[in-house]
Design a protein around this motif. Sequence first.
Motif, PDB file in Angstrom:
ATOM      1  N   MET A   1       4.749   1.223 -18.380  1.00  0.00           N
ATOM      2  CA  MET A   1       5.355   1.467 -19.678  1.00  0.00           C
ATOM      3  C   MET A   1       6.516   0.479 -19.845  1.00  0.00           C
ATOM      4  N   GLU A   2       6.639  -0.061 -21.024  1.00  0.00           N
ATOM      5  CA  GLU A   2       7.701  -1.043 -21.235  1.00  0.00           C
ATOM      6  C   GLU A   2       9.075  -0.378 -21.275  1.00  0.00           C
ATOM      7  N   ILE A   3      10.078  -1.153 -20.936  1.00  0.00           N
ATOM      8  CA  ILE A   3      11.437  -0.626 -20.798  1.00  0.00           C
ATOM      9  C   ILE A   3      11.954  -0.032 -22.109  1.00  0.00           C
ATOM     10  N   SER A   4      11.674  -0.668 -23.233  1.00  0.00           N
ATOM     11  CA  SER A   4      12.185  -0.137 -24.509  1.00  0.00           C
ATOM     12  C   SER A   4      11.625   1.253 -24.784  1.00  0.00           C
ATOM     13  N   MET A   5      10.372   1.491 -24.432  1.00  0.00           N
ATOM     14  CA  MET A   5       9.759   2.811 -24.615  1.00  0.00           C
ATOM     15  C   MET A   5      10.406   3.811 -23.672  1.00  0.00           C
ATOM     16  N   GLN A   6      10.644   3.408 -22.433  1.00  0.00           N
ATOM     17  CA  GLN A   6      11.292   4.294 -21.476  1.00  0.00           C
ATOM     18  C   GLN A   6      12.702   4.660 -21.943  1.00  0.00           C
ATOM     19  N   LEU A   7      13.410   3.703 -22.505  1.00  0.00           N
ATOM     20  CA  LEU A   7      14.755   3.973 -22.998  1.00  0.00           C
ATOM     21  C   LEU A   7      14.731   4.933 -24.185  1.00  0.00           C
ATOM     22  N   ARG A   8      13.728   4.814 -25.036  1.00  0.00           N
ATOM     23  CA  ARG A   8      13.587   5.776 -26.150  1.00  0.00           C
ATOM     24  C   ARG A   8      13.306   7.178 -25.612  1.00  0.00           C
ATOM     25  N   HIS A   9      12.444   7.251 -24.615  1.00  0.00           N
ATOM     26  CA  HIS A   9      12.135   8.548 -23.999  1.00  0.00           C
ATOM     27  C   HIS A   9      13.364   9.129 -23.309  1.00  0.00           C
ATOM     28  N   LEU A  10      14.143   8.263 -22.684  1.00  0.00           N
ATOM     29  CA  LEU A  10      15.372   8.715 -22.031  1.00  0.00           C
ATOM     30  C   LEU A  10      16.348   9.279 -23.059  1.00  0.00           C
ATOM     31  N   ALA A  11      16.513   8.591 -24.167  1.00  0.00           N
ATOM     32  CA  ALA A  11      17.415   9.071 -25.222  1.00  0.00           C
ATOM     33  C   ALA A  11      16.938  10.414 -25.764  1.00  0.00           C
ATOM     34  N   GLU A  12      15.639  10.562 -25.929  1.00  0.00           N
ATOM     35  CA  GLU A  12      15.091  11.825 -26.416  1.00  0.00           C
ATOM     36  C   GLU A  12      15.317  12.945 -25.399  1.00  0.00           C
ATOM     37  N   ALA A  13      15.118  12.644 -24.135  1.00  0.00           N
ATOM     38  CA  ALA A  13      15.347  13.645 -23.091  1.00  0.00           C
ATOM     39  C   ALA A  13      16.815  14.065 -23.070  1.00  0.00           C
ATOM     40  N   GLU A  14      17.713  13.110 -23.229  1.00  0.00           N
ATOM     41  CA  GLU A  14      19.144  13.432 -23.270  1.00  0.00           C
ATOM     42  C   GLU A  14      19.468  14.322 -24.468  1.00  0.00           C
ATOM     43  N   ARG A  15      18.848  14.059 -25.616  1.00  0.00           N
ATOM     44  CA  ARG A  15      19.052  14.920 -26.798  1.00  0.00           C
ATOM     45  C   ARG A  15      18.543  16.329 -26.531  1.00  0.00           C
ATOM     46  N   HIS A  16      17.392  16.426 -25.882  1.00  0.00           N
ATOM     47  CA  HIS A  16      16.843  17.740 -25.557  1.00  0.00           C
ATOM     48  C   HIS A  16      17.764  18.501 -24.614  1.00  0.00           C
ATOM     49  N   ILE A  17      18.336  17.808 -23.656  1.00  0.00           N
ATOM     50  CA  ILE A  17      19.255  18.444 -22.707  1.00  0.00           C
ATOM     51  C   ILE A  17      20.498  18.939 -23.438  1.00  0.00           C
ATOM     52  N   ALA A  18      21.051  18.111 -24.311  1.00  0.00           N
ATOM     53  CA  ALA A  18      22.241  18.512 -25.068  1.00  0.00           C
ATOM     54  C   ALA A  18      21.939  19.719 -25.957  1.00  0.00           C
ATOM     55  N   SER A  19      20.792  19.689 -26.589  1.00  0.00           N
ATOM     56  CA  SER A  19      20.385  20.817 -27.429  1.00  0.00           C
ATOM     57  C   SER A  19      20.192  22.074 -26.581  1.00  0.00           C
ATOM     58  N   GLY A  20      19.610  21.903 -25.399  1.00  0.00           N
ATOM     59  CA  GLY A  20      19.395  23.034 -24.505  1.00  0.00           C
ATOM     60  C   GLY A  20      20.701  23.672 -24.072  1.00  0.00           C
ATOM     61  N   ILE A  21      21.704  22.850 -23.823  1.00  0.00           N
ATOM     62  CA  ILE A  21      23.017  23.384 -23.452  1.00  0.00           C
ATOM     63  C   ILE A  21      23.553  24.274 -24.569  1.00  0.00           C
ATOM     64  N   GLU A  22      23.409  23.817 -25.803  1.00  0.00           N
ATOM     65  CA  GLU A  22      23.872  24.608 -26.944  1.00  0.00           C
ATOM     66  C   GLU A  22      23.092  25.914 -27.081  1.00  0.00           C
ATOM     67  N   HIS A  23      21.763  25.834 -26.954  1.00  0.00           N
ATOM     68  CA  HIS A  23      20.941  27.042 -27.081  1.00  0.00           C
ATOM     69  C   HIS A  23      21.298  28.071 -26.009  1.00  0.00           C
ATOM     70  N   ILE A  24      21.452  27.591 -24.786  1.00  0.00           N
ATOM     71  CA  ILE A  24      21.788  28.496 -23.683  1.00  0.00           C
ATOM     72  C   ILE A  24      23.143  29.144 -23.917  1.00  0.00           C
ATOM     73  N   SER A  25      24.111  28.355 -24.317  1.00  0.00           N
ATOM     74  CA  SER A  25      25.450  28.889 -24.571  1.00  0.00           C
ATOM     75  C   SER A  25      25.433  29.944 -25.671  1.00  0.00           C
ATOM     76  N   LYS A  26      24.752  29.652 -26.766  1.00  0.00           N
ATOM     77  CA  LYS A  26      24.667  30.606 -27.873  1.00  0.00           C
ATOM     78  C   LYS A  26      23.945  31.884 -27.443  1.00  0.00           C
ATOM     79  N   GLN A  27      22.903  31.723 -26.642  1.00  0.00           N
ATOM     80  CA  GLN A  27      22.158  32.898 -26.201  1.00  0.00           C
ATOM     81  C   GLN A  27      22.997  33.756 -25.269  1.00  0.00           C
ATOM     82  N   GLU A  28      23.785  33.118 -24.412  1.00  0.00           N
ATOM     83  CA  GLU A  28      24.672  33.882 -23.531  1.00  0.00           C
ATOM     84  C   GLU A  28      25.696  34.667 -24.349  1.00  0.00           C
TER      85      GLU A  28
END
Length: 71
Positions: A1-28
């Motif tokens: 997989m080309e690096i630019s695609m991997q970097l896009r996937h990395l950015a998306e994964a980071e967004r998902h993690i940040a969103s997950g932190i918010e969801h978990i906090s709100k649920q707690e």
Amino acid sequence: MEISMQLRHLAEAERHIASGIEHISKQELCIADLDYRGQDSTLARSLLRTFCFLQAEHIAHRDRILRELGQ
């Protein structure tokens, strides 16, 4: 997989993690509120477990991408 695609996937994964932190906090907070009011928090706790499972998956995905980028 080309690096630019991997970097896009990395950015998306980071967004998902940040969103997950918010969801978990709100649920707690929701669980704490339900417990404080003496209401049943069983379903809310089940949803929190699901959020935590998904968060672990997002983190593992991010870590795989980082390993691939490091190669």
